[in-house]
Structures are given as structure tokens and as C-alpha cells.
Write a protein that holds these residues in place. Structure first.
Motif, PDB file in Angstrom:
ATOM      1  N   MET A 187      34.088  42.235  43.942  1.00 23.95           N
ATOM      2  CA  MET A 187      34.459  43.199  42.894  1.00 23.95           C
ATOM      3  C   MET A 187      33.325  43.455  41.914  1.00 23.95           C
ATOM      4  O   MET A 187      33.349  44.437  41.186  1.00 23.95           O
ATOM      5  CB  MET A 187      35.657  42.665  42.099  1.00 23.95           C
ATOM      6  CG  MET A 187      36.970  42.877  42.769  1.00 23.95           C
ATOM      7  SD  MET A 187      38.302  42.583  41.596  1.00 23.95           S
ATOM      8  CE  MET A 187      38.595  40.872  41.784  1.00 23.95           C
ATOM      9  N   LYS A 188      32.355  42.522  41.864  1.00 27.66           N
ATOM     10  CA  LYS A 188      31.305  42.600  40.830  1.00 27.66           C
ATOM     11  C   LYS A 188      30.551  43.919  40.910  1.00 27.66           C
ATOM     12  O   LYS A 188      30.140  44.345  41.987  1.00 27.66           O
ATOM     13  CB  LYS A 188      30.332  41.434  41.007  1.00 27.66           C
ATOM     14  CG  LYS A 188      30.937  40.131  40.564  1.00 27.66           C
ATOM     15  CD  LYS A 188      29.877  39.119  40.114  1.00 27.66           C
ATOM     16  CE  LYS A 188      30.556  37.843  39.695  1.00 27.66           C
ATOM     17  NZ  LYS A 188      30.451  36.792  40.708  1.00 27.66           N
ATOM     18  N   GLY A 189      30.399  44.574  39.763  1.00 23.86           N
ATOM     19  CA  GLY A 189      29.637  45.825  39.693  1.00 23.86           C
ATOM     20  C   GLY A 189      30.414  47.039  40.183  1.00 23.86           C
ATOM     21  O   GLY A 189      29.879  48.152  40.202  1.00 23.86           O
ATOM     22  N   CYS A 190      31.681  46.849  40.565  1.00 25.60           N
ATOM     23  CA  CYS A 190      32.452  47.982  41.096  1.00 25.60           C
ATOM     24  C   CYS A 190      33.167  48.719  39.960  1.00 25.60           C
ATOM     25  O   CYS A 190      33.440  48.150  38.900  1.00 25.60           O
ATOM     26  CB  CYS A 190      33.506  47.482  42.080  1.00 25.60           C
ATOM     27  SG  CYS A 190      32.818  46.847  43.594  1.00 25.60           S
ATOM     28  N   ASP A 191      33.502  49.964  40.220  1.00 25.48           N
ATOM     29  CA  ASP A 191      34.260  50.772  39.267  1.00 25.48           C
ATOM     30  C   ASP A 191      35.753  50.557  39.551  1.00 25.48           C
ATOM     31  O   ASP A 191      36.319  51.171  40.460  1.00 25.48           O
ATOM     32  CB  ASP A 191      33.844  52.245  39.460  1.00 25.48           C
ATOM     33  CG  ASP A 191      34.442  53.138  38.382  1.00 25.48           C
ATOM     34  OD1 ASP A 191      35.299  52.651  37.619  1.00 25.48           O
ATOM     35  OD2 ASP A 191      34.046  54.314  38.316  1.00 25.48           O
ATOM     36  N   ILE A 192      36.357  49.640  38.769  1.00 27.77           N
ATOM     37  CA  ILE A 192      37.756  49.253  39.033  1.00 27.77           C
ATOM     38  C   ILE A 192      38.703  50.213  38.309  1.00 27.77           C
ATOM     39  O   ILE A 192      38.692  50.306  37.089  1.00 27.77           O
ATOM     40  CB  ILE A 192      38.000  47.796  38.587  1.00 27.77           C
ATOM     41  CG1 ILE A 192      37.156  46.853  39.471  1.00 27.77           C
ATOM     42  CG2 ILE A 192      39.477  47.430  38.685  1.00 27.77           C
ATOM     43  CD1 ILE A 192      37.155  45.414  39.026  1.00 27.77           C
ATOM     44  N   ALA A 193      39.533  50.920  39.072  1.00 28.48           N
ATOM     45  CA  ALA A 193      40.465  51.877  38.478  1.00 28.48           C
ATOM     46  C   ALA A 193      41.822  51.240  38.227  1.00 28.48           C
ATOM     47  O   ALA A 193      42.541  51.629  37.308  1.00 28.48           O
ATOM     48  CB  ALA A 193      40.616  53.087  39.389  1.00 28.48           C
ATOM     49  N   VAL A 194      42.211  50.273  39.071  1.00 29.58           N
ATOM     50  CA  VAL A 194      43.510  49.595  38.919  1.00 29.58           C
ATOM     51  C   VAL A 194      43.286  48.119  39.238  1.00 29.58           C
ATOM     52  O   VAL A 194      42.547  47.797  40.174  1.00 29.58           O
ATOM     53  CB  VAL A 194      44.555  50.165  39.922  1.00 29.58           C
ATOM     54  CG1 VAL A 194      45.881  49.418  39.813  1.00 29.58           C
ATOM     55  CG2 VAL A 194      44.762  51.664  39.733  1.00 29.58           C
ATOM     56  N   GLY A 195      43.936  47.229  38.491  1.00 28.08           N
ATOM     57  CA  GLY A 195      43.897  45.794  38.798  1.00 28.08           C
ATOM     58  C   GLY A 195      42.603  45.136  38.381  1.00 28.08           C
ATOM     59  O   GLY A 195      42.068  45.403  37.308  1.00 28.08           O
ATOM     60  N   GLY A 196      42.116  44.239  39.221  1.00 26.44           N
ATOM     61  CA  GLY A 196      40.859  43.532  38.943  1.00 26.44           C
ATOM     62  C   GLY A 196      41.060  42.139  38.360  1.00 26.44           C
ATOM     63  O   GLY A 196      40.119  41.364  38.270  1.00 26.44           O
ATOM     64  N   GLN A 197      42.317  41.764  37.979  1.00 23.58           N
ATOM     65  CA  GLN A 197      42.543  40.447  37.373  1.00 23.58           C
ATOM     66  C   GLN A 197      42.507  39.355  38.459  1.00 23.58           C
ATOM     67  O   GLN A 197      42.946  39.574  39.587  1.00 23.58           O
ATOM     68  CB  GLN A 197      43.920  40.374  36.682  1.00 23.58           C
ATOM     69  CG  GLN A 197      44.144  41.380  35.584  1.00 23.58           C
ATOM     70  CD  GLN A 197      44.556  42.770  36.099  1.00 23.58           C
ATOM     71  OE1 GLN A 197      44.665  42.984  37.302  1.00 23.58           O
ATOM     72  NE2 GLN A 197      44.753  43.713  35.197  1.00 23.58           N
ATOM     73  N   THR A 198      42.001  38.183  38.055  1.00 22.23           N
ATOM     74  CA  THR A 198      41.991  37.048  38.984  1.00 22.23           C
ATOM     75  C   THR A 198      42.414  35.784  38.232  1.00 22.23           C
ATOM     76  O   THR A 198      42.283  35.716  37.007  1.00 22.23           O
ATOM     77  CB  THR A 198      40.576  36.786  39.563  1.00 22.23           C
ATOM     78  OG1 THR A 198      39.704  36.450  38.490  1.00 22.23           O
ATOM     79  CG2 THR A 198      40.027  37.979  40.311  1.00 22.23           C
ATOM     80  N   ASP A 199      42.893  34.794  38.974  1.00 18.78           N
ATOM     81  CA  ASP A 199      43.182  33.475  38.403  1.00 18.78           C
ATOM     82  C   ASP A 199      42.842  32.443  39.475  1.00 18.78           C
ATOM     83  O   ASP A 199      43.577  32.292  40.468  1.00 18.78           O
ATOM     84  CB  ASP A 199      44.662  33.391  38.008  1.00 18.78           C
ATOM     85  CG  ASP A 199      45.010  32.028  37.429  1.00 18.78           C
ATOM     86  OD1 ASP A 199      44.173  31.092  37.540  1.00 18.78           O
ATOM     87  OD2 ASP A 199      46.122  31.875  36.892  1.00 18.78           O
ATOM     88  N   SER A 200      41.712  31.759  39.259  1.00 22.86           N
ATOM     89  CA  SER A 200      41.227  30.848  40.303  1.00 22.86           C
ATOM     90  C   SER A 200      42.155  29.644  40.485  1.00 22.86           C
ATOM     91  O   SER A 200      42.233  29.087  41.580  1.00 22.86           O
ATOM     92  CB  SER A 200      39.812  30.370  39.982  1.00 22.86           C
ATOM     93  OG  SER A 200      39.841  29.668  38.762  1.00 22.86           O
ATOM     94  N   THR A 201      42.907  29.266  39.413  1.00 17.01           N
ATOM     95  CA  THR A 201      43.761  28.071  39.571  1.00 17.01           C
ATOM     96  C   THR A 201      44.868  28.327  40.593  1.00 17.01           C
ATOM     97  O   THR A 201      45.328  27.414  41.262  1.00 17.01           O
ATOM     98  CB  THR A 201      44.415  27.663  38.230  1.00 17.01           C
ATOM     99  OG1 THR A 201      45.173  28.780  37.762  1.00 17.01           O
ATOM    100  CG2 THR A 201      43.375  27.274  37.207  1.00 17.01           C
ATOM    101  N   GLU A 202      45.279  29.586  40.691  1.00  7.91           N
ATOM    102  CA  GLU A 202      46.334  29.919  41.666  1.00  7.91           C
ATOM    103  C   GLU A 202      45.779  30.660  42.871  1.00  7.91           C
ATOM    104  O   GLU A 202      46.520  31.047  43.750  1.00  7.91           O
ATOM    105  CB  GLU A 202      47.370  30.846  41.011  1.00  7.91           C
ATOM    106  CG  GLU A 202      48.314  30.167  40.098  1.00  7.91           C
ATOM    107  CD  GLU A 202      49.451  31.101  39.713  1.00  7.91           C
ATOM    108  OE1 GLU A 202      49.770  32.042  40.478  1.00  7.91           O
ATOM    109  OE2 GLU A 202      50.011  30.903  38.636  1.00  7.91           O
TER     110      GLU A 202
END
Ligand code: NAD
Length: 459
Positions: free
Chosen positions: A302-317
Motif C-alpha cells: 500500500m505504501k505510496g499508493c493513492d488510497i481512495a477507500v480503506g487502508g487501515q491495518t492492525d498487525s496484532t490481529e
């Protein structure tokens, strides 16, 4: 830890003895095993759902529609058609064979190896086994160690339902699989990534073992500006979000014009909320990435991308939100490898012809999807591109049709299965010419004998 009770050589020797005894060949035996196989799934749905949740946070709904129902329907289809499939074939004869019998017998290969992948760990490991049993083979089943709960289920339950003299489960990771692949099999059926596919192919080549490779790749979606964008978005996002995008035939990226992309993004945003509510992380219906390595790999894309929707992450899960990326460039990392996660990049093209050219400049995909109401345009796509399989105006669904062989082409795989194609895959078609020893046949066939000096040749 995987339960490896016997070494691979002992397993293969035992199964070979069983195969040589002829035990697995009678049709009645095959049917009995297939019925027991169906009971194994039907009687243990709760246990299976728990394993799939443990491995992939798979919802019970997805476990049923994409794993257990798939297997049950395939067995039912197989049992309906097995008498017809196993019938001796009577091909056409030419004049020279009028007095002879010409037929094709169906031989099982012998002891076959089926290696499954972790993303649909039950379905992908067991579906090919149905064809192998129907064709009369003995089978070593190798589930993926990455989906360890489902691997254990298969190892525990297969011996309880299927004949342990003919069907054996071998669990383990890379060292165990490396040992397994040193054995001589009569057929190898592998599902997974291309890198391991090459390892399997090279092991197979040592014994000239025929094989099927079910691999992956970047499956494109073309969206024509004329389609109902809400329906297209709902279908594409369903295919992208199922199993958190870890599906071999998931739509990998979208090709469309900038204007269509704008409309698609707003429709897809709405659809994601319809499917999973305001926060997909809290939805029971949205899965997780299988392990930390894949989580880090997908998050990095995802790095450097133009995110229009979403993009959230949670490494613990190991949670990655359903994400849409606009204006992806062909050179971006996300366009260099199969995503295998819930990210959907959109690449802008000027026209359908640009999209065709884009697809044709890349490896042949496992699946291709075209959304269009224009049958001429659809036909142009179908005749000018190559892909393992195609669904028009939907995604993924071609693999649910049991009469359609499923498989890749080029880098996305070789060989196919599902329905009769599975039976055919595990069957050697043995050609037989059966002559008699009567004088008439001998006279008619005498022209082949030397000497040739009496003008037998016309030229
Ligand atoms: P995976 O890691 O589970 O590997 C598949 C099998 O290969 C397992 O049984 C595993 O034990 C074995 N294996 C792994 N590394 C090995 C090694 N070094 N030597 C010997 N054996 C080894 O699955 P994966 O490869 O991560 O699967 C994901 C890929 O599979 C994706 O590319 C996806 O598109 C593809 N896939 C294809 C299909 C299809 O039907 N065509 C279905 C699912 C997945």
C-alpha cells in the motif's frame, strides 16, 4: 506440531501394495469411499468451521458456501455421473479395423499425491481427492502446514472415514514435504504458488511423473462504462473481500476509464459498508491475513499508493481493511505481484483496446473478468486474450460450475480439474486394439508383410 507417524517411503509402499492388490479399482469400492467422504464433511461441519475460523478467521457462512458445500456438491455430481464417466469408450473405426475391436479403457494412475494450499485449506486439499478416488487411485494427501488447524482435522478424520489402506494423510512443512517429494508417485496434483510449483515440477521430472499445477497470478477485471456500476461493484468487492482477498481467482486489479473509476469507487465504498458495516474489523464476516509474513507483505504494497477507500491495518490481529487504490501505475509494486489480500488497485485505461493490450503484455492470468453489456466487446476480449478461465459480468463464479474444467494457463498453471475434468486428470486412457486370429483377418492384413518387391506400394 504436525503428526507425522510414518515416513513417506513406508506410506507410499503401503499404498502401492494396496493399489497392486486391485482393491481400489471396483466401481462399488470407489462409490463407497465417496459416500464415506461426503459423510465426513456433513457430520463434522461444526468442527470444520472451528478449524477454518482458527486458521483464517473465516466466518461459518463462508466456510459453508466456499468450502464444505463445494465438496459436498462435487461428490454428489461425481456420484451422479460416475457410471457414465467410467464406461469403456468406443471410438470410431477406420476401414482397416472393421473386423477388430477398438476401445479405450480407463486406468487409474496408481499412487497419487495431492498437495493443498492454505487459503481454502479444506476445499483445495480435498476437492482433487474426489476425482482421484473416482478414478480408482490410492492417495497421499498433503495439507498445507500454514493452515494448521484444518491440516490436523484432515489428518484426524480422513482415516476415520476413508479406507486407511488406500488413503493416507501426511502432514508437515518444508522439510517433510521435501522428503515426500523424493518418493515415486504416479501422479502429482499441486495447488499453491508458482515458486513451489517449480520445486514440485522438478521433483516430478526425476521420475517422469505427470502432474497438474494449480497456481495463481494477477486476475484482471475490465469494467465497461456502460454497465450498472452498483451491481459491478457489489460483485467485484464480494470476490475481493471473500477470505480477505486470499483467493486464487480473486479480482486482483481493475482496468477502466478514470470516469468509470470515480463511479466505481463511490459504489464500492457503499457496498463495503453494506457487507461489513462502518468498521469491517468488527464484522464476523471479514477475515484476517493468514500469518505475519503475508500481513507485512500486503501492508507494504500500500505504501505510496493513492488510497481512495480503506487502508487501515492492525498487525496484532493481522487485519487489513478492504482497500481501494486509484490511479495505480503499472510500475507500482502492487502491480508487480499477485496481491492475495483485500487491496484493489484501479489502473486507468483509455479504452477496452488499451485494457486488452495491458492484459496481453503480462503473464496469462488464472482468471479474467469482463463487465460489459456489449456482446461484441465481450467477444473481442474472449478471442484476443488468454486466461485460465473467464466469468463475464461477475467474478469467481466460473469455478462453481462443475461441468467447466478449472485450471490455469502459462504461469497460472497447467492441467485442470472439477467435475469430469477431475476424473480425467487422474485417469490414464489406455487405447486397445483387439484383433482375432482368424484367416480372413490375416489375409486382409497380409499387405504389411515383406517382401515389398511385388509392387505393394502405390508410390
Ligand atoms: P502454501 O504455502 O500452503 O504451499 C502449498 C503447498 O506447498 C503446501 O502443501 C506446502 O506445504 C508446500 N510447500 C511450501 N513450500 C514448499 C517447499 N519449499 N518445498 C516443498 N513444498 C512446499 O501455499 P501458497 O503457495 O502460499 O499458496 C498461495 C498461492 O497459491 C497463490 O499464488 C495462489 O494464487 C495460489 N493458489 C492457486 C489455486 C488454484 O486453484 N489455482 C488455489 C489456491 C491458491
Amino acid at each position: 506440531m504436525p503428526s507425522v507417524s510414518k515416513n513417506p517411503q513406508e506410506i507410499v509402499t503401503q499404498l502401492r501394495n494396496t493399489f497392486n492388490s486391485g482393491k481400489t479399482k471396483p466401481l462399488g469400492y470407489r462409490i463407497k469411499q465417496l459416500k464415506a467422504f461426503k459423510c465426513m464433511i456433513e457430520e463434522n461441519l461444526e468442527e470444520i468451521a472451528k478449524c477454518l475460523y482458527a486458521d483464517l478467521h473465516k466466518s461459518k457462512f463462508e466456510a459453508i458456501i466456499m468450502e464444505t458445500d463445494f465438496l459436498i456438491n462435487e461428490i454428489k455430481y461425481c456420484l451422479t455421473h460416475i457410471h457414465e464417466w467410467t464406461r469403456t469408450e468406443k471410438p470410431d473405426k477406420i476401414m482397416a479395423n472393421l473386423l477388430d475391436s477398438v476401445y479405450i479403457l480407463h486406468d487409474p494412475y496408481g499412487v497419487v499425491l495431492v498437495m493443498g494450499a492454505w487459503n481454502y485449506p479444506l476445499q483445495l486439499t480435498l476437492l482433487p481427492v474426489i476425482g482421484a478416488i473416482a478414478a480408482g487411485n490410492c492417495v497421499v494427501i498433503k495439507p498445507s502446514e500454514i493452515s494448521s488447524a484444518t491440516s490436523k482435522f484432515i489428518a484426524d478424520y480422513v482415516p476415520k472415514y476413508l479406507d486407511p489402506e488406500a488413503f493416507s494423510v501426511y502432514e508437515g512443512g518444508i522439510p517433510e514435504t521435501t522428503e515426500l517429494l523424493k518418493q515415486r508417485f504416479d501422479y502429482i496434483f499441486y495447488t499453491g504458488c508458482a515458486g513451489v510449483g517449480k520445486i514440485v515440477q522438478s521433483a516430478a521430472s526425476k521420475h517422469l511423473t505427470p502432474h497438474t499445477l494449480e497456481l495463481g497470478g494477477k486476475s484482471p477485471v475490465f469494467i465497461d462504462s456502460s454497465v450498472d456500476i452498483e451491481t459491478a461493484a457489489r460483485r467485484v468487492m464480494w470476490g475481493k473481500c471473500a477470505n480477505a482477498g486470499q483467493t486464487c481467482v480473486a479480482p486482483d486489479y481493475v482496468l477502466c476509464t478514470r470516469d468509470t473509476a470515480d463511479r466505481f469507487v463511490s459504489a464500492a465504498n457503499k457496498v463495503i459498508k453494506e457487507f461489513f458495516g462502518e468498521d469491517p474489523k468488527r464484522s464476523e464476516d471479514f477475515g484476517r491475513i493468514v500469518n505475519d509474513r503475508h500481513f507485512a507483505r500486503i501492508a507494504a504494497l500500500m505504501k505510496g499508493c493513492d488510497i481512495a477507500v480503506g487502508g487501515q491495518t492492525d498487525s496484532t490481529e493481522r487485519y487489513i481493511a478492504p482497500t481501494i487504490i486509484v490511479d495505480a501505475k503499472p510500475t507500482d509494486p502492487i502491480m508487480q505481484e499477485e496481491i492475495f489480500g483485500p487491496l484493489l488497485p484501479i489502473v486507468y485505461v483509455e479504452s477496452a483496446y488499451d485494457a486488452i493490450s495491458f492484459i496481453n503484455h503480462r503473464e496469462k492470468p488464472l482468471a479474467m473478468y469482463i463487465f460489459s453489456n456489449d456482446s461484441k466487446l465481450v467477444n473481442t476480449f474472449l478471442t484476443s486474450t488468454s486466461a485460465g478461465g473467464v466469468t463475464v459480468n461477475d467474478v469467481v463464479m466460473h469455478l462453481t460450475v462443475p461441468s467447466l474444467p478449472f485450471g490455469g494457463v502459462g504461469q497460472s498453471g497447467m492441467g485442470s480439474y472439477h467435475g469430469k475434468a477431475s476424473y480425467d486428470t487422474f485417469t490414464h486412457r489406455k487405447s486397445v486394439l483387439h484383433k482375432d486370429l482368424f484367416i480372413l483377418g490375416e489375409k486382409l492384413g497380409a499387405a504389411r508383410y515383406p517382401p515389398s518387391s511385388n509392387g505393394k506400394l502405390k508410390y
